[in-house]
Design a protein around this motif. Structure first.
Motif, PDB file in Angstrom:
ATOM      1  N   GLN A  66      -5.820   7.292  11.035  1.00 45.72           N
ATOM      2  CA  GLN A  66      -6.435   5.967  11.045  1.00 45.72           C
ATOM      3  C   GLN A  66      -7.474   5.918   9.931  1.00 45.72           C
ATOM      4  O   GLN A  66      -8.370   6.749   9.887  1.00 45.72           O
ATOM      5  N   TYR A 122      -5.657   0.511  16.326  1.00 50.44           N
ATOM      6  CA  TYR A 122      -5.097   1.843  16.180  1.00 50.44           C
ATOM      7  C   TYR A 122      -4.459   2.258  17.498  1.00 50.44           C
ATOM      8  O   TYR A 122      -4.689   1.621  18.531  1.00 50.44           O
ATOM      9  N   TYR A 180       1.309   6.727  11.657  1.00 48.95           N
ATOM     10  CA  TYR A 180       0.694   8.027  11.408  1.00 48.95           C
ATOM     11  C   TYR A 180       1.269   9.088  12.350  1.00 48.95           C
ATOM     12  O   TYR A 180       0.605  10.048  12.723  1.00 48.95           O
ATOM     13  N   TYR A 218      -1.036  -5.474   7.385  1.00 49.41           N
ATOM     14  CA  TYR A 218      -0.158  -4.322   7.187  1.00 49.41           C
ATOM     15  C   TYR A 218      -0.141  -3.448   8.441  1.00 49.41           C
ATOM     16  O   TYR A 218      -1.195  -3.208   9.053  1.00 49.41           O
ATOM     17  N   LEU A 267       0.823  -1.200   0.000  1.00 50.97           N
ATOM     18  CA  LEU A 267       0.000   0.000   0.000  1.00 50.97           C
ATOM     19  C   LEU A 267       0.863   1.259   0.000  1.00 50.97           C
ATOM     20  O   LEU A 267       1.870   1.331   0.704  1.00 50.97           O
ATOM     21  N   CYS A 304      -4.099  12.124  13.758  1.00 55.77           N
ATOM     22  CA  CYS A 304      -4.932  11.713  12.626  1.00 55.77           C
ATOM     23  C   CYS A 304      -4.166  10.687  11.805  1.00 55.77           C
ATOM     24  O   CYS A 304      -2.935  10.663  11.839  1.00 55.77           O
ATOM     25  N   TYR A 310       0.484   5.492   0.323  1.00 56.64           N
ATOM     26  CA  TYR A 310      -0.343   6.657   0.648  1.00 56.64           C
ATOM     27  C   TYR A 310      -0.065   7.749  -0.381  1.00 56.64           C
ATOM     28  O   TYR A 310       1.092   8.105  -0.607  1.00 56.64           O
ATOM     29  N   PHE A 335       3.264   2.611   5.133  1.00 53.14           N
ATOM     30  CA  PHE A 335       2.832   1.264   5.476  1.00 53.14           C
ATOM     31  C   PHE A 335       4.023   0.315   5.481  1.00 53.14           C
ATOM     32  O   PHE A 335       5.015   0.527   4.765  1.00 53.14           O
ATOM     33  N   TRP A 391       1.659   5.894  17.568  1.00 49.28           N
ATOM     34  CA  TRP A 391       0.827   6.201  16.400  1.00 49.28           C
ATOM     35  C   TRP A 391       0.982   5.152  15.312  1.00 49.28           C
ATOM     36  O   TRP A 391       1.595   5.375  14.259  1.00 49.28           O
ATOM     37  N   TYR A 447      -3.865  -3.291   9.803  1.00 54.15           N
ATOM     38  CA  TYR A 447      -4.962  -3.569   8.882  1.00 54.15           C
ATOM     39  C   TYR A 447      -4.883  -5.018   8.412  1.00 54.15           C
ATOM     40  O   TYR A 447      -3.800  -5.591   8.309  1.00 54.15           O
ATOM     41  N   LEU A 481       2.379   9.440   5.376  1.00 49.23           N
ATOM     42  CA  LEU A 481       1.983   8.245   6.115  1.00 49.23           C
ATOM     43  C   LEU A 481       2.588   7.060   5.381  1.00 49.23           C
ATOM     44  O   LEU A 481       2.619   7.041   4.148  1.00 49.23           O
ATOM     45  N   GLN A 519       0.905   0.489   9.753  1.00 48.11           N
ATOM     46  CA  GLN A 519       0.931   1.840   9.160  1.00 48.11           C
ATOM     47  C   GLN A 519       1.224   2.835  10.261  1.00 48.11           C
ATOM     48  O   GLN A 519       0.578   2.828  11.310  1.00 48.11           O
TER      49      GLN A 519
END
Lengths: 123, 107
Positions: A109, B49, B91, B87, A47, A107, A49, B99, B32, B36, B97, B89
């Motif tokens: 999620q 999360y 933040y 995955y 993936l 922020c 972003y 992964f 953070w 997924y 951002l 990730q």
């Protein structure tokens, strides 16, 4: 129920601009609680972003895309859009839109996703 | 960019097994971090999360731990529905951002 749905051409020619729209239902894109995000996944890979947009129009985008990304939001249609210019075969991927929420002071999620749409770059 | 490294990349397991997936960040991301689950042809689904907070509706057999640069996702007793790719990730930083590369859990 929150739903997101990507729409746009499945085939784009090299050097042209890829354009996708994400139609949002069940929540207003003008909510100040969420960002609206694009992610892509090349076939068989991980993936990436691409960026996000807030209802005000402010954006964060991935520097690796070298300013090829443009995002916009249409509050009247409750949707947001992505344009990726000068595409090459390396931009072939499934493109997802997602809702990005903020919790606990940060922020990022991604709690609701569209099903994704495959965009192939080929002449 | 903050690089996220997952291990292993593939994991073979059986129903009922305890499974642990590791995610390492190239610099501190505090708490953070999200996890997924993605099944073939589907969008990813948010499981965890803030490193350890379970998303609503996610079974309690999933749990997350860690802070700083080292994180784990544990499935306490693997179920048939759990065979998928996972995955992580970060933040902590928007620029961008990022992964992890994914961990495929297979039979």
């Amino acid at each position: 129920q929150v739903q997101l749905q990507e729409s746009g051409p499945g085939l784009v020619k090299p050097s042209e601009t890829l354009s996708l729209t994400c139609i949002v239902t069940g929540v207003s894109v003008s909510s100040g609680t969420y960002y609206w995000t694009w992610i892509r996944q090349p076939p068989g890979k991980g993936l990436e972003y691409l960026g996000n947009i807030f209802y005000s129009g402010s954006t964060n985008d991935n520097p690796s895309l070298k300013s090829r990304v443009t995002m916009s939001v249409d509050l009247s249609k409750n949707q947001f859009s992505l344009k990726l210019s000068s595409v090459t075969a390396a931009d072939t991927a499934v493109y997802f839109c997602a809702r990005e929420r903020c919790s606990g002071g940060a922020c990022g999620q991604l709690d609701y996703w569209g099903r994704g749409t495959l965009v192939t770059v080929s002449s | 960019d903050i690089q996220m490294t997952q291990s292993p990349s593939t994991l073979s397991a059986s129903v009922g097994d305890r499974v642990i997936i590791t995610c390492r960040a190239s610099q501190s991301i505090s708490r953070w971090l999200a996890w997924y689950q993605q099944k073939p042809g589907r969008a990813p689904k948010l499981l965890i999360y803030e490193a350890s907070r379970l998303e609503s509706g996610v079974p309690s057999r999933f749990s997350g731990r860690g802070s700083g640069t080292e994180f784990t996702l544990t499935i306490s007793s693997l179920q048939p529905d759990d065979f998928a790719t996972y995955y992580c990730q970060q933040y902590n930083s928007y620029n961008p951002l990022t992964f992890g590369g994914g961990t495929k859990v297979e039979i």
